[in-house]
Design a protein around this motif. Structure first.
Motif, PDB file in Angstrom:
ATOM      1  N   THR A 130       0.839   3.988   9.067  1.00  0.00           N
ATOM      2  CA  THR A 130      -0.057   5.147   9.022  1.00  0.00           C
ATOM      3  C   THR A 130      -0.200   5.777  10.396  1.00  0.00           C
ATOM      4  O   THR A 130      -0.191   7.008  10.538  1.00  0.00           O
ATOM      5  N   ALA A 139      -2.053  10.782   4.380  1.00  0.00           N
ATOM      6  CA  ALA A 139      -2.629  10.095   3.221  1.00  0.00           C
ATOM      7  C   ALA A 139      -1.569   9.827   2.162  1.00  0.00           C
ATOM      8  O   ALA A 139      -1.504   8.727   1.587  1.00  0.00           O
ATOM      9  N   GLY A 140      -0.739  10.819   1.886  1.00  0.00           N
ATOM     10  CA  GLY A 140       0.334  10.612   0.921  1.00  0.00           C
ATOM     11  C   GLY A 140       1.321   9.561   1.380  1.00  0.00           C
ATOM     12  O   GLY A 140       1.772   8.713   0.590  1.00  0.00           O
ATOM     13  N   ARG A 167      -3.341  15.300   4.825  1.00  0.00           N
ATOM     14  CA  ARG A 167      -2.766  15.117   3.487  1.00  0.00           C
ATOM     15  C   ARG A 167      -1.395  14.441   3.552  1.00  0.00           C
ATOM     16  O   ARG A 167      -1.064  13.591   2.727  1.00  0.00           O
ATOM     17  N   ALA A 176       1.609   1.853   0.780  1.00  0.00           N
ATOM     18  CA  ALA A 176       0.805   0.799   0.157  1.00  0.00           C
ATOM     19  C   ALA A 176       1.432   0.344  -1.153  1.00  0.00           C
ATOM     20  O   ALA A 176       1.510  -0.864  -1.448  1.00  0.00           O
ATOM     21  N   VAL A 177       1.879   1.288  -1.952  1.00  0.00           N
ATOM     22  CA  VAL A 177       2.523   0.933  -3.218  1.00  0.00           C
ATOM     23  C   VAL A 177       3.795   0.136  -2.966  1.00  0.00           C
ATOM     24  O   VAL A 177       4.055  -0.898  -3.615  1.00  0.00           O
ATOM     25  N   CYS A 179       2.923  -3.393  -1.763  1.00  0.00           N
ATOM     26  CA  CYS A 179       2.428  -4.220  -2.876  1.00  0.00           C
ATOM     27  C   CYS A 179       3.571  -4.669  -3.779  1.00  0.00           C
ATOM     28  O   CYS A 179       3.619  -5.840  -4.209  1.00  0.00           O
ATOM     29  N   ALA A 219       0.675   7.085   3.503  1.00  0.00           N
ATOM     30  CA  ALA A 219       0.022   5.776   3.457  1.00  0.00           C
ATOM     31  C   ALA A 219      -0.051   5.250   2.031  1.00  0.00           C
ATOM     32  O   ALA A 219       0.155   4.055   1.783  1.00  0.00           O
ATOM     33  N   ALA A 220      -0.356   6.141   1.077  1.00  0.00           N
ATOM     34  CA  ALA A 220      -0.411   5.697  -0.319  1.00  0.00           C
ATOM     35  C   ALA A 220       0.954   5.210  -0.794  1.00  0.00           C
ATOM     36  O   ALA A 220       1.061   4.174  -1.472  1.00  0.00           O
ATOM     37  N   ALA A 221       1.999   5.940  -0.440  1.00  0.00           N
ATOM     38  CA  ALA A 221       3.345   5.513  -0.832  1.00  0.00           C
ATOM     39  C   ALA A 221       3.709   4.187  -0.189  1.00  0.00           C
ATOM     40  O   ALA A 221       4.291   3.297  -0.829  1.00  0.00           O
TER      41      ALA A 221
END
Length: 457
Positions: free
Chosen positions: A169, A12-13, A9, A19-20, A23, A15-17
């Motif tokens: 990641t 994943a959190g 978790r 990615a944002v 971008c 990596a999501a941050a």
């Protein structure tokens, strides 16, 4: 997500941050480069429109086509939906559909997609309505270099973003596993403790000071406190069993003796009196044990001066010195009574007259003192007499359970106070260090210091 492991978790959190953020950063760079390239196209269009516009007549004819073509752009003049003049690479087919042309003023239009490669050449068109009922002038510049640069930039940003996200990641996963590795080690060691292993402590690194190591130190302190509590419980059970064995043995022996031969009524009365004394001792011992197990405490002020006078009157003590006011906190009313009763009982039972009682205030403390003229306690016993069932050898033949001072110490220390035992210049203190000086006389003196209540008028 709640069913996944914690490190998954976290990664994943993270990596999501990432990615944002990638971008947003890539989008910002792309937009700034596109803006710079578009400014160059806009400048070329503006210059070409300024050059060609004076050359176009009311009917759409161009007075100097060569001059218009010399601007290096593709141009058309459209009137009534058809091309009446054109130059450069523009043909007689409209560059832009007539329906997209502005009715008044001007408009910039893009023909062709930056990402869809087809037969048409991508261009940027400036469409200008020369008059209210006049023709349109269309000037187009080619976007190949601009679109190619943006496609290359997009590809590089996408590749860099994917690689950066993968590396971030992977690094985040390693960091998460490294950070949670001590927690997993703590879990394994805690499982061993749960299976009954004694004396085990969590392996906390000495060269680190972070949240996980602080958790380890806290758990070790909790384990130490738990072991101490278990040891006190075990010792208490052993001591209680030892102390209960004596009156129970006496009860059994007296009953067997009474049944051994016939007796008269007077003998049975004496036996019943002895059994009643043994039962009273058991009842008192049970009551003392219950009081030790259930200290209550209180935040309300207690009038220690009034309770001291009552306790002295109940015990027949004439030497009472009480200073008003003497309000204390930390103990309930009945607990202060128990402290006074135990101290006075001990002084009358194990000490010698005269016995005195005093209550006064000193700084932030309420001080209770009980003195007697007995032989007192040996220095080594002063430091251990508050243990459960601890008594001097000469006191074992007297009544009492050996729990009085133990209860007093528990009540006083739980209230944030101090218990002192002084005799012949020797002192023993239990609880907080109150900083109040000790008396240095030869009499046996027991001093209790309780937090003073601050009364706001």
């Amino acid at each position: 997500m709640k069913r996944l492991p914690l490190h998954v978790r976290l990664v994943a959190g993270f990596a999501a941050a990432m990615a944002v953020l990638l971008c947003l950063a890539g989008g910002f760079v792309y937009e700034r480069v596109a803006y710079a390239l578009d400014r160059g196209l806009a400048t070329d269009l503006h210059k070409a429109v300024a050059t060609i516009t004076p050359l176009v007549g009311p009917q759409g004819t161009v007075s100097a086509p060569a001059r218009a073509t010399a601007t290096g752009t593709d141009w058309q003049v459209i009137r009534d939906g058809r091309v009446v003049a054109h130059g450069g690479a523009a043909s007689d087919a409209p560059i832009v559909a007539p329906s997209r042309l502005p009715q008044t003023g001007s408009r910039t239009l893009d023909v062709g997609s930056i990402f869809l490669l087809d037969d048409s050449r991508p261009v940027r068109v400036r469409a200008v309505r020369l008059s209210a009922d006049g023709p349109w002038l269309l000037v187009a510049v080619r976007r190949q270099h601009r679109d190619e640069a943006l496609r290359e930039l997009f590809g590089q940003l996408l590749l860099a973003g994917v690689v950066s996200l993968a590396l971030a990641t992977a690094v985040g996963s390693m960091l998460a596993r490294s950070a949670l590795r001590p927690v997993e080690r703590y879990r394994h060691q805690a499982a061993e403790i749960a299976r009954g292993r004694q004396g085990l402590r969590l392996d906390v690194p000495a060269d680190r000071h972070d949240e996980v190591t602080r958790l380890g130190h806290t758990l070790n302190a909790m384990l130490g406190a738990q072991e101490q509590a278990l040891e006190r419980e075990r010792r208490f059970v052993q001591d209680a069993s030892h102390e209960l064995r004596t009156p129970l043995t006496l009860l059994k022996a007296r009953i067997q003796l009474a049944r051994s031969r016939p007796r008269d009524a007077a003998a049975y009365e004496r036996t019943l009196d002895e059994l009643g004394a043994d039962v009273d001792r058991l009842v008192q011992l049970g009551a003392d044990l219950l009081e030790q197990a259930e200290p209550s405490g209180s935040a309300e002020p207690v009038d220690v001066a009034a309770l001291a006078r009552e306790a002295a009157a109940d015990h027949g003590i004439a030497d009472v010195r009480v200073a008003e006011p003497a309000l204390a906190t930390g103990l309930a009313d009945h607990e202060v009574r128990r402290v006074l009763t135990n101290l006075l009982d001990n002084a009358l039972l194990h000490g010698s007259a005269p016995v005195s009682l005093s209550a006064r205030t000193t700084g932030p403390w309420v001080v209770l003192e009980v003195e007697d003229a007995g032989e007192g306690l040996a220095p080594d016993l002063l430091r251990s007499v508050t243990g459960r069932f601890t008594r001097a050898p000469e006191a074992r033949s007297r009544r009492g359970s050996g729990l009085g001072l133990s209860l007093v110490e528990q009540l006083v220390t739980s209230a944030g106070g101090e218990l002192r035992l002084c005799c012949g210049g020797d002192h023993a203190a239990y609880g907080v260090a109150a900083g109040v000086p000790c008396a240095h006389d030869q009499r046996m003196r027991v001093t209790v210091l309780l937090p003073r209540a601050i009364v706001v008028p």
